[in-house]
Enzyme design. Sequence first.
Site, short mmCIF file in Angstrom:
data_model
loop_
_atom_site.label_atom_id
_atom_site.label_comp_id
_atom_site.label_asym_id
_atom_site.label_seq_id
_atom_site.Cartn_x
_atom_site.Cartn_y
_atom_site.Cartn_z
CD GLU A 189 -6.75 7.22 5.13
OE1 GLU A 189 -5.97 8.17 5.34
OE2 GLU A 189 -6.91 6.30 5.95
N PRO A 231 -4.19 11.50 -2.66
CG PRO A 231 -4.72 13.76 -2.61
CD PRO A 231 -4.33 12.61 -1.73
#
Length: 97
Positions: A37, A40
């Site tokens: 996971e 950004p």
Amino acid sequence: NNSNNNNIMTSPKSVDPKIIDILSTEKKGDSPFVSLEYFPPRTEDGVKNLYSRMDRMKATLSPSFTDVTWGAGGSTADLSMQIALQAQQTGHVANLH
């Protein structure tokens, strides 16, 4: 045609499998399912570092799929989409959430 989407990379040519299908067909046994996971980064250097890290972690961990997080309220939507497409283009099964 939405002019706000001009920065989004073009759609991939293939469609990744559904995660539920991956999990139900992967070999069950002693090995755990691994997923990655990513959120950004805030800078261009951070994005470059993330792409390098994604490649290393894919090679090392062989994840079943890779998640890319949307920012709160979609605040990083364009970058999230670009990261997910980069992941897909480099062999990850990409998922946005």
